[in-house]
Scaffold this active site. Structure first.
Site, PDB file in Angstrom:
ATOM      1  N   ASP A 280      36.557  61.642  91.537  1.00  0.00           N
ATOM      2  CA  ASP A 280      36.956  62.666  90.571  1.00  0.00           C
ATOM      3  C   ASP A 280      35.863  63.716  90.390  1.00  0.00           C
ATOM      4  O   ASP A 280      34.769  63.407  89.929  1.00  0.00           O
ATOM      5  CB  ASP A 280      37.237  61.967  89.235  1.00  0.00           C
ATOM      6  CG  ASP A 280      38.114  62.779  88.312  1.00  0.00           C
ATOM      7  OD1 ASP A 280      38.099  64.007  88.413  1.00  0.00           O
ATOM      8  OD2 ASP A 280      38.820  62.184  87.484  1.00  0.00           O
ATOM      9  N   ASP A 281      36.168  64.962  90.752  1.00  0.00           N
ATOM     10  CA  ASP A 281      35.243  66.090  90.568  1.00  0.00           C
ATOM     11  C   ASP A 281      34.050  66.057  91.521  1.00  0.00           C
ATOM     12  O   ASP A 281      32.991  66.606  91.199  1.00  0.00           O
ATOM     13  CB  ASP A 281      34.734  66.171  89.122  1.00  0.00           C
ATOM     14  CG  ASP A 281      35.771  66.680  88.154  1.00  0.00           C
ATOM     15  OD1 ASP A 281      36.906  66.949  88.576  1.00  0.00           O
ATOM     16  OD2 ASP A 281      35.459  66.792  86.953  1.00  0.00           O
TER      17      ASP A 281
ATOM     18  N   CYS B 228      42.895  67.355  88.771  1.00  0.00           N
ATOM     19  CA  CYS B 228      43.031  65.895  88.775  1.00  0.00           C
ATOM     20  C   CYS B 228      44.478  65.403  88.732  1.00  0.00           C
ATOM     21  O   CYS B 228      44.917  64.670  89.629  1.00  0.00           O
ATOM     22  CB  CYS B 228      42.227  65.290  87.632  1.00  0.00           C
ATOM     23  SG  CYS B 228      42.424  66.114  86.053  1.00  0.00           S
TER      24      CYS B 228
ATOM     25  N   ARG C  53      46.621  63.646  91.853  1.00  0.00           N
ATOM     26  CA  ARG C  53      47.088  62.260  91.769  1.00  0.00           C
ATOM     27  C   ARG C  53      48.597  62.163  92.000  1.00  0.00           C
ATOM     28  O   ARG C  53      49.074  61.249  92.673  1.00  0.00           O
ATOM     29  CB  ARG C  53      46.710  61.673  90.411  1.00  0.00           C
ATOM     30  CG  ARG C  53      45.263  61.275  90.344  1.00  0.00           C
ATOM     31  CD  ARG C  53      44.748  61.060  88.919  1.00  0.00           C
ATOM     32  NE  ARG C  53      43.406  60.515  88.978  1.00  0.00           N
ATOM     33  CZ  ARG C  53      42.314  61.198  89.327  1.00  0.00           C
ATOM     34  NH1 ARG C  53      42.420  62.471  89.630  1.00  0.00           N
ATOM     35  NH2 ARG C  53      41.133  60.619  89.385  1.00  0.00           N
TER      36      ARG C  53
ATOM     37  N   LYS D 181      41.432  55.311  87.214  1.00  0.00           N
ATOM     38  CA  LYS D 181      42.034  56.371  86.400  1.00  0.00           C
ATOM     39  C   LYS D 181      43.461  56.637  86.866  1.00  0.00           C
ATOM     40  O   LYS D 181      43.696  57.014  88.006  1.00  0.00           O
ATOM     41  CB  LYS D 181      41.174  57.642  86.531  1.00  0.00           C
ATOM     42  CG  LYS D 181      41.695  58.845  85.770  1.00  0.00           C
ATOM     43  CD  LYS D 181      40.722  60.004  85.930  1.00  0.00           C
ATOM     44  CE  LYS D 181      41.257  61.286  85.303  1.00  0.00           C
ATOM     45  NZ  LYS D 181      40.305  62.411  85.415  1.00  0.00           N
TER      46      LYS D 181
ATOM     47  N   HIS E 280      46.363  58.646  84.975  1.00  0.00           N
ATOM     48  CA  HIS E 280      46.488  60.075  84.670  1.00  0.00           C
ATOM     49  C   HIS E 280      47.730  60.737  85.257  1.00  0.00           C
ATOM     50  O   HIS E 280      47.696  61.912  85.638  1.00  0.00           O
ATOM     51  CB  HIS E 280      45.222  60.824  85.124  1.00  0.00           C
ATOM     52  CG  HIS E 280      44.831  61.922  84.158  1.00  0.00           C
ATOM     53  ND1 HIS E 280      43.957  62.930  84.488  1.00  0.00           N
ATOM     54  CD2 HIS E 280      45.209  62.162  82.879  1.00  0.00           C
ATOM     55  CE1 HIS E 280      43.793  63.739  83.472  1.00  0.00           C
ATOM     56  NE2 HIS E 280      44.545  63.300  82.470  1.00  0.00           N
TER      57      HIS E 280
ATOM     58  N   HIS F 185      33.349  62.437  87.126  1.00  0.00           N
ATOM     59  CA  HIS F 185      33.919  63.301  86.097  1.00  0.00           C
ATOM     60  C   HIS F 185      33.108  63.191  84.798  1.00  0.00           C
ATOM     61  O   HIS F 185      32.498  62.157  84.525  1.00  0.00           O
ATOM     62  CB  HIS F 185      35.361  62.857  85.843  1.00  0.00           C
ATOM     63  CG  HIS F 185      36.198  63.806  85.041  1.00  0.00           C
ATOM     64  ND1 HIS F 185      36.096  63.908  83.669  1.00  0.00           N
ATOM     65  CD2 HIS F 185      37.171  64.669  85.412  1.00  0.00           C
ATOM     66  CE1 HIS F 185      36.968  64.802  83.238  1.00  0.00           C
ATOM     67  NE2 HIS F 185      37.643  65.282  84.270  1.00  0.00           N
TER      68      HIS F 185
ATOM     69  N   ASP G 163      39.532  64.520  94.336  1.00  0.00           N
ATOM     70  CA  ASP G 163      40.763  65.125  93.803  1.00  0.00           C
ATOM     71  C   ASP G 163      40.699  66.636  93.658  1.00  0.00           C
ATOM     72  O   ASP G 163      41.719  67.304  93.539  1.00  0.00           O
ATOM     73  CB  ASP G 163      41.138  64.488  92.459  1.00  0.00           C
ATOM     74  CG  ASP G 163      40.117  64.726  91.360  1.00  0.00           C
ATOM     75  OD1 ASP G 163      38.993  65.189  91.657  1.00  0.00           O
ATOM     76  OD2 ASP G 163      40.427  64.432  90.192  1.00  0.00           O
ATOM     77  N   ASN G 164      39.506  67.199  93.638  1.00  0.00           N
ATOM     78  CA  ASN G 164      39.334  68.657  93.559  1.00  0.00           C
ATOM     79  C   ASN G 164      37.886  68.981  93.851  1.00  0.00           C
ATOM     80  O   ASN G 164      37.071  68.083  94.093  1.00  0.00           O
ATOM     81  CB  ASN G 164      39.759  69.207  92.195  1.00  0.00           C
ATOM     82  CG  ASN G 164      39.240  68.443  91.003  1.00  0.00           C
ATOM     83  OD1 ASN G 164      40.017  67.854  90.241  1.00  0.00           O
ATOM     84  ND2 ASN G 164      37.928  68.411  90.820  1.00  0.00           N
TER      85      ASN G 164
ATOM     86  N   LYS H 155      36.947  73.575  91.108  1.00  0.00           N
ATOM     87  CA  LYS H 155      38.103  72.940  90.472  1.00  0.00           C
ATOM     88  C   LYS H 155      38.910  73.989  89.697  1.00  0.00           C
ATOM     89  O   LYS H 155      38.339  74.892  89.103  1.00  0.00           O
ATOM     90  CB  LYS H 155      37.591  71.858  89.516  1.00  0.00           C
ATOM     91  CG  LYS H 155      38.630  71.176  88.653  1.00  0.00           C
ATOM     92  CD  LYS H 155      37.935  70.163  87.753  1.00  0.00           C
ATOM     93  CE  LYS H 155      38.907  69.461  86.827  1.00  0.00           C
ATOM     94  NZ  LYS H 155      38.214  68.454  85.980  1.00  0.00           N
TER      95      LYS H 155
END
Length: 537
Positions: free
Chosen positions: A35-36, A73, A77, A132, A134, A221, A327-328, A370
């Protein structure tokens, strides 16, 4: 002698049969989403943060240089899990539900989609997820109801320690106390997700089933948190500043072969203050922020090492495919000022955000971050490791074909010899849009026919072959030749208007088909980029 020959023939037949069965045994599958994480934050993509375990996977597998996410995010997903575009899955933005009249913006996975767990579960896989989620917990969309046999998850992340204010865990859909005896004592989430994942793998092995593990890390993240002794290892290493460190990452990327020498490093975003303009106190503050981030990434790398060792001990690494990606792009929130709150920044009670300066470093060598559909926002460092399935001659190489996060479902379905359904649980299912990446593992061409599309918060893009059409919210369309100008410095729209017209028409058709709606507000991290590019040319 006759009996001996018959015995030898029988044993040979038995051996060949077992070998054939072993060769046809479907692989175990682990999909790791982080994540991130920016494109250059790993050592094997040019970063200075030590990531030896992830780098080892890259050295023994494939590194994709042109793998794309969905810019944020929740949309990423949704696309990963369902194999369709985020708006088709109902998550065109985040978790806010805009109502039935806005089908692309329901804030949760809809009933017209199936997940990777639904598909592989029907093919006999034991399916599990940790980390996660989400994609709609608040709306009743949980792993248990979307095909996962086992799960330990957080609805939306936002913590690393059990005493964090957002620390909420669910085991197989039911709340579990953070100090439950079922969990390790004094857990750290990055380690917890791996520990639980290995426990679920043990259940799969006991049932003699191949397994799918979707391991969705919340690292790195915000709020960035890590053990203080690990943060201390990195303090002082970032006082050289974001401009210099970005140049160093760019140089390493060229040396490693991650990027092409024709891709020039764009000018630094003028919205970020120059490092030398900062006071000594400000430099120390930003250095500490990046040290915390580096510690979070380092601990993430350790957890990957623990996972691999766990697979080795269980004698399943050889036929387990591990796919690792982000994810980004790097996260610029809340802006150039970053965030540095709490008595002990980096502790469980603090709130630390990376900020725009270090996000610019993380996305080296690309524009934006992002949220955005320029390359910095949608490019993921991506590694595929599969000892049994990737030819020896291909290991350690770069794969430069374009791939997209919607391709994950098509790939795992192909791996698991599973069928993507036309209907599921009495609902018609939207056809998957991704393609299998398996041909790329052996150096063959991916069978992609259609362009790849993006839209998030009014930021939009189309990729077709070497041409990329892109525009930020309220910005005019731009056209780039990303084979020769991946860093998007030279807008070719005036030179190739017919190409742009075709891609604009394709985008309009796609946006209508997938329920994209006009966006009324944007995040203007980006706006001075065009000015910066014009000044540099």
């Amino acid at each position: 002698m006759k009996k001996l020959r018959i015995t030898i023939l029988f044993l040979t037949f038995l051996l060949l049969t077992r070998t054939t069965i072993a060769q046809e045994a479907p692989p175990n599958i682990i999909v790791i989403l982080v994540d991130d994480l920016g494109f250059s934050d790993l050592g094997c993509y040019g970063g200075e943060i030590p990531t030896p375990n992830i780098d080892r996977l890259a050295a023994q597998g494939l590194r994709f240089t042109n793998f794309y996410n969905a810019a944020r995010c929740c949309p990423s997903r949704a696309a990963l899990l369902t194999g369709v575009y985020p708006h088709q899955a109902g998550i065109g933005h985040m978790m806010n539900d805009r109502g039935a009249e806005h089908p692309g913006y329901r804030g949760h996975l809809n009933d017209q989609t199936v997940t990777i767990a639904d598909v592989l579960g029907q093919a006999g896989y034991f399916t599990a997820m940790t980390g996660k989620w989400h994609v709609g917990h608040a709306h009743g969309i949980i792993p248990t109801t979307r095909g996962f046999d086992r799960s330990l998850y957080a609805p939306a992340g936002g913590f690393y320690y059990g005493d964090g204010k957002n620390a909420k865990l669910f085991l197989n859909g039911q709340p579990i106390e953070n100090d439950s005896p079922l969990l390790p004592k004094n857990w750290y989430s990055t380690d917890l997700w791996t520990t639980a994942g290995l426990q679920f793998i043990d259940e799969a092995l006991q049932e003699d089933k191949p397994f799918l593990l979707y391991l969705a890390h919340n690292a790195p993240h915000f709020p960035l948190q890590a053990p203080s002794e690990e943060i201390e290892k990195f303090k002082g290493k970032y006082l050289a500043g974001w401009e210099k460190l970005r140049e160093e990452r760019y140089k390493r990327q060229l040396e490693l072969g991650v990027i092409d020498s024709s891709w020039k490093l764009p000018p630094f975003n003028p919205k970020v203050p120059k490092w030398n303009s900062l006071t000594t106190e400000e430099k120390e503050r930003y250095d500490h922020i990046m040290a915390i981030f580096a510690a979070v990434v380092s601990r993430l790398d350790k957890s990957i090492g623990d996972l691999v060792e766990g697979l080795k001990k269980r004698h399943v690494l050889e036929n387990t495919i591990i796919v690792f990606f982000s994810d980004n792009g790097g996260n610029p929130e809340p802006g150039a000022e970053a965030r540095y709150e709490g008595e002990y920044p980096g502790s469980s009670q603090s709130s630390v955000f990376l900020g725009q300066g270090w996000a610019e470093l993380g996305c080296t060598p690309f524009w934006a971050y992002k949220h955005h559909t320029h390359e910095g926002g949608i490019s993921s460092p991506t590694i595929v490791h599969w000892p049994k399935g990737i030819p020896t001659a291909r290991r350690g190489l770069f794969e430069r074909q374009s791939a997209h996060i919607t391709d994950i479902l098509a790939t795992v379905a192909d791996l698991g010899q599973a069928t993507y359904p036309q209907s599921y649980r009495d609902n018609q299912v939207i056809p998957a849009v991704g393609v299998s990446l398996i041909p790329a593992f052996s150096g063959h061409t991916i069978d992609r026919v259609n362009p790849i599309f993006w839209e998030h918060e009014g930021n939009r893009a189309v990729l077709s072959g070497k041409w990329k059409l892109v525009a930020e919210w309220e910005e005019d369309w731009q056209l780039y030749d990303i084979e020769n100008d991946r860093t998007e410095l030279h807008n070719r729209i005036q030179e190739y208007p017919e190409v742009a017209e075709q891609l604009i028409a394709a985008y309009k058709d796609w946006s209508k088909k997938v329920n994209v709606e006009p966006w009324t507000r944007g995040v203007k991290w980006f706006y001075d980029y065009e000015k910066a590019k014009n000044e540099s040319n």
